[in-house]
Scaffold this active site. Structure first.
Site, PDB file in Angstrom:
ATOM      1  N   ASP A 409       0.841  -1.199   0.000  1.00  0.00           N
ATOM      2  CA  ASP A 409       0.000   0.000   0.000  1.00  0.00           C
ATOM      3  C   ASP A 409       0.880   1.254   0.000  1.00  0.00           C
ATOM      4  OD1 ASP A 409      -2.315   1.539   0.123  1.00  0.00           O
ATOM      5  OD2 ASP A 409      -2.421   1.456   2.317  1.00  0.00           O
ATOM      6  N   GLU A 412       2.436   4.940  -4.142  1.00  0.00           N
ATOM      7  CA  GLU A 412       2.446   5.870  -5.301  1.00  0.00           C
ATOM      8  C   GLU A 412       3.813   6.520  -5.460  1.00  0.00           C
ATOM      9  OE1 GLU A 412       0.124   5.730  -2.856  1.00  0.00           O
ATOM     10  OE2 GLU A 412      -1.189   4.513  -4.126  1.00  0.00           O
ATOM     11  N   ASP A 487      -9.117   3.786  -2.123  1.00  0.00           N
ATOM     12  CA  ASP A 487     -10.052   4.213  -1.072  1.00  0.00           C
ATOM     13  C   ASP A 487     -11.360   4.751  -1.641  1.00  0.00           C
ATOM     14  OD1 ASP A 487      -8.077   3.408   0.605  1.00  0.00           O
ATOM     15  OD2 ASP A 487      -7.405   5.424   1.146  1.00  0.00           O
TER      16      ASP A 487
HETATM   17  C1  GLC Z   1      -4.752   3.455   2.869  1.00  0.00           C
HETATM   18  C2  GLC Z   1      -5.235   2.223   2.112  1.00  0.00           C
HETATM   19  C3  GLC Z   1      -6.268   1.508   2.942  1.00  0.00           C
HETATM   20  C4  GLC Z   1      -5.678   1.148   4.303  1.00  0.00           C
HETATM   21  C5  GLC Z   1      -5.163   2.399   5.004  1.00  0.00           C
HETATM   22  C6  GLC Z   1      -4.443   2.082   6.293  1.00  0.00           C
HETATM   23  O1  GLC Z   1      -5.775   4.360   3.000  1.00  0.00           O
HETATM   24  O2  GLC Z   1      -5.720   2.544   0.854  1.00  0.00           O
HETATM   25  O3  GLC Z   1      -6.725   0.369   2.260  1.00  0.00           O
HETATM   26  O4  GLC Z   1      -6.641   0.539   5.086  1.00  0.00           O
HETATM   27  O5  GLC Z   1      -4.260   3.082   4.145  1.00  0.00           O
HETATM   28  O6  GLC Z   1      -3.371   1.240   6.089  1.00  0.00           O
END
Ligand code: GLC
Length: 821
Positions: A409, A412, A487
């Protein structure tokens, strides 16, 4: 005359504010052939190289000034292409390159391209006034845009399925709670289709700088694409079938490896299940309610102060114990890993990353840092082979604890406190020794992180197929990772958008996709959650997720009526797994996604140009999920040919529109006549029990035509299938007067599944039972209703369902079942 034209052009250009700064390719001064398949043209300071890679694929590289930089691509994996017989013809006004499928005409004054089909009709051409241009470091090409041409693809884009009349940017960005208008998003796949009159071409702009696509927004009669820097390096594909284009594109940039079977089960996530007792509660919540589930995710709170590769000492004091327990209950554990490594000299990953020189630095050598969840962080340079290796090695502890899913995650990368919300553009990357800036490497950062993760998992657990899930990526990233659409929001609009986004991602090359079921931000109604879960049944990645500080969103949180509905929905996913796995295996070989837009499969059918509310899943299933609040019917457009309702078996004539009942709890599904859908018994997770019986739901073929469906199976987790340890066969349905026949080909491949029965459901057989049923010419006995044992043979007739069920033991040789009327 010529100078008059030029004067007019100069005047027009100067008068156009946007164009004034652009310089377009002038007349060709010289050209030279490079090998049998390449030609380089020089035009003033500009140069263009054309390379013919296949009959239907040409690569264009256009640059100005210093010439072409080293030819390195992060996306392209196909290096050697068989020589193509291209005919080159040099005439005073134009140079033409002709293959059996495509002609490129290079007009010389000024340098402009037009692609034509073998009949000479123009498929796509440079806009006469602008064509290929540059402005400072920027490069761009303008092409004419016929009013009736439609555009699809572009990877991960919110909003409408069709992508005309839009300006889109490719710059991986973390935009929580994005809307239909938000652009760009997390992933960059600069690949699209132009479709007109049922014929398609494709363009892939392989440039990792910030790129943009203006599809008629700037001027209705032209579109353009280009990059802020680098080479205008694009590939032109001609189908005319969209499938042909995607096959070629994925030959060029690679295909998804076959995922482990468990990753196709239902997956449950939230930010965060913590402490460990809550994880246990969720796990037993599934098992006690008999709701199947394969994967539980641990979001950032499993870590110690968000330090990647650590465990929180109080909340997760015994990770090995917890994961062993979860495994015992049939759950696979996936954990989140973010790229930001907390700057903390007491933290091993920071110390070893720093000592190894694996973090991003400014040109003056100082460390780049920025804030993410753990506070101030350093960022690994995933473009350096040594850093990728170091990163992959860090997973040893997590893997030893039993983690098998790697959720990448924030890649980017997202950086909270830096202007631009990402790494400073001037920060240097290794870029495999080229030493280039973040501006060039930004869009591949996420993909290279997934590569490091995937390769690390391969080294650590060589006998297992890795499952990596990512938010950011670039074209070709599916070689390492599945992707989810970030998200999103708990709204009906986002439900529709999830489908459109998955469809465009699929035809952009990424087959293993999904959106957070129920929506990440906000709380869905029971109805919205139930409908979203239904879409999830035929979304390759079926994962529910939720933001922190939000009410619980597990499938049982909406009252007992919805719990029952949601259980049935997830049961359906598991019943369909043999089909889903077969389709995913085909995807890994062909590049065709599981989820396919109607227009992709039926480009000549004008009814489907904008259709995104129904889709094909593989070749043999059309899904029409309800996407709107309060709706209890669904209108579906069936393609031409004969179809059946999957549930009732009712025959339907294609080429028509139907409105079918779709009460809450019902997912409308349709199957082409003759297709056979392989299914299995309900299990609580993929490892609970082997498939037994393998149920074949077979729909009568029409008009005497034979219809072939495919079946694929293997051990579900290892790489033995690569060496042929798989189980492949075809099902051929035929109807001849007085008989219905289903032939199972002999098994190909050496995988031997545990012994089992086959239960064939001959759907829509008729009002009367068969007079005789045979297997390979031998009579099969009639069994009393419901008594057919799994090991034995027997047939029964379900009169209300007009279905004959024949049970026989599975065998590896050819099997022919014949039902006489
Ligand atoms: C970001 C991710 C989400 C995750 C959050 C906390 O917003 O896109 O899926 O739950 O980070 O890690």
């Amino acid at each position: 005359m010529k100078s008059g034209c030029t004067a007019l052009l100069v005047f027009l250009c100067a008068a156009h504010p946007l164009f004034a700064q652009w310089r377009s390719a002038p007349a060709v001064d010289s050209l030279s052939r490079s090998g049998p398949a390449g030609v380089t043209f020089r035009a003033g300071e500009a140069a263009m190289t054309v390379t013919v890679l296949a009959d239907d694929l040409m690569r264009i590289r256009f640059t100005h000034g210093t010439g072409l930089p080293p030819d390195r691509s992060r996306a392209v994996v196909a290096a050697a292409w068989p020589t193509v017989q291209a005919v080159m013809n040099d005439a005073p006004d134009a140079f033409t390159i002709t293959t059996s499928a495509l002609t490129l005409r290079v007009a010389k004054n000024p340098l402009r391209l037009s692609f034509r089909d073998p009949a000479g009709a123009i498929i796509s051409e440079d806009a006469p006034a602008k064509g290929m241009s540059w402005s400072g470091s920027e490069v761009r090409v303008w092409k004419t845009m016929p009013g009736d041409e439609r555009y699809y693809g572009f990877g991960e884009k919110a909003g409408s399925f069709e992508r005309g009349n839009l300006h889109m940017t490719m710059w991986n960005s973390d935009i929580p709670a994005y809307s239909a208008q938000t652009d760009p998003l997390y992933q960059t796949i600069p690949f699209f289709y132009g479709m007109r009159n049922g014929r398609a071409y494709g363009i892939f702009l392989d440039n990792t700088y910030r790129t943009s696509f203006d599809m008629g927004k700037e001027a209705r009669d032209q579109y353009s694409f280009g990059a802020e820097d680098g080479v205008l390096d694009y590939y032109f594909f001609y189908g005319p079938a969209p499938r042909t284009i995607l096959g070629r594109f994925t030959q060029l940039v690679g295909r998804m490896p076959l995922p482990p079977r468990w990753s196709l089960g239902y997956q449950q996530c939230r930010w965060s299940y913590t402490p460990d007792s809550r994880v246990r509660e969720i796990a037993s919540g599934f098992r006690s309610r008999r709701i199947p589930c394969d994967v539980i995710y641990l979001d950032i709170d499993y870590m110690d102060g968000y330090r990647i590769f650590t465990w929180h000492p109080k909340s997760f004091p015994d990770p090995e114990g917890l994961l062993r327990e979860l495994k015992g209950m049939g759950f696979t554990t996936a954990v989140i890993v973010d790229p930001g490594i907390k700057v903390d000299t007491a933290y091993a990953a920071y110390r070893s990353g720093l000592a190894g020189g694996h973090f991003l630095r400014y040109p003056d050598g100082s460390l780049f840092t920025g804030k993410v969840w753990p506070g101030v962080c350093a960022f690994p340079d995933f473009t350096a082979p040594a850093a990728r290796r170091w990163w992959g090695d860090q997973f040893a502890g997590l893997a030893a604890a039993g983690v098998r899913g790697w959720w990448n995650d924030m890649n980017e990368p997202s950086v909270f406190d830096v202007p631009g919300k990402t790494v400073d553009l001037g920060v240097l990357h290794d870029d495999e020794g080229l030493k280039t800036t973040h501006a060039k490497n930004h869009n591949i950062y996420g993909m290279e992180m997934t590569r490091a993760t995937y390769e690390g998992a391969r080294r650590l657990l060589p006998a297992e197929r890795p499952f990596v899930l990512t938010r950011a990526s670039y074209a070709g990233g599916w070689r390492y990772s599945a992707a989810w659409t970030g998200d999103n929001v708990s709204s009906w609009e986002h439900l529709s958008m999830a489908l459109a986004m998955c469809l465009n991602l699929g035809i952009s090359g990424q087959p293993f996709v999904g959106a957070d079921i129920g929506g990440f931000i906000g709380h869905p109604s029971g109805e919205l959650f139930a409908r979203w879960l239904q879409l999830g049944v035929l979304t390759p990645l079926m994962r529910s997720h939720s933001v922190i500080n939000e009410k619980n969103k597990e499938p049982w949180e909406y009252g007992s009526a919805f719990t029952d509905i949601n259980r049935e929905t997830i049961n359906l996913r598991y019943r369909l797994l043999p089909y889903i796995y077969t389709v995913m295996s085909a995807s890994s070989l062909s590049g065709l996604p599981a989820m396919r837009p109607m227009v992709f499969e039926h480009p000549g059918d004008a009814r489907f140009t904008s259709t995104a509310g129904q889709f094909m899943f593989g070749d043999d299933m059309l899904a029409a999920p309800v996407l709107a609040e309060g709706e209890t019917t669904k209108t579906v457009e069936l393609p031409h040919g004969r179809w059946h309702d999957f549930w009732t078996g009712k025959a339907m004539n294609g080429g028509a529109t139907y409105t079918v009942p779709a009460p809450i709890g019902h997912l409308p599904l349709f199957v082409p006549a003759g297709a056979t859908i392989p299914m299995q018994q309900i299990v609580q997770h993929t490892g609970e029990a082997p498939i037994n019986p393998l149920t074949l739901r077979t729909f009568p073929s029409h008009d005497g035509k034979a219809y072939i469906s495919h079946y694929y199976e293997d051990d579900g987790s290892s790489f033995a299938y690569v060496d042929g340890v798989s189980f492949r066969r075809t099902f051929t349905a035929r109807s001849v007067p007085g008989q219905v026949v289903l032939s199972l080909s002999g098994v190909e491949g050496s995988y031997v599944p545990p012994g089992r029965g086959v239960a064939v459901q001959f759907v829509d057989f008729g009002a009367d039972p068969p007079s005789r049923v045979t297997l390979n010419g031998m009579r099969v006995a009639k069994a009393a209703r419901g008594s057919g044992s799994i090991d034995g043979s027997g047939w029964e007739f379900d009169a209300p369902a007009r279905t004959v069920i024949v049970r026989v033991p599975d065998s590896r040789g050819p099997m022919e079942l014949a039902l006489s009327r």
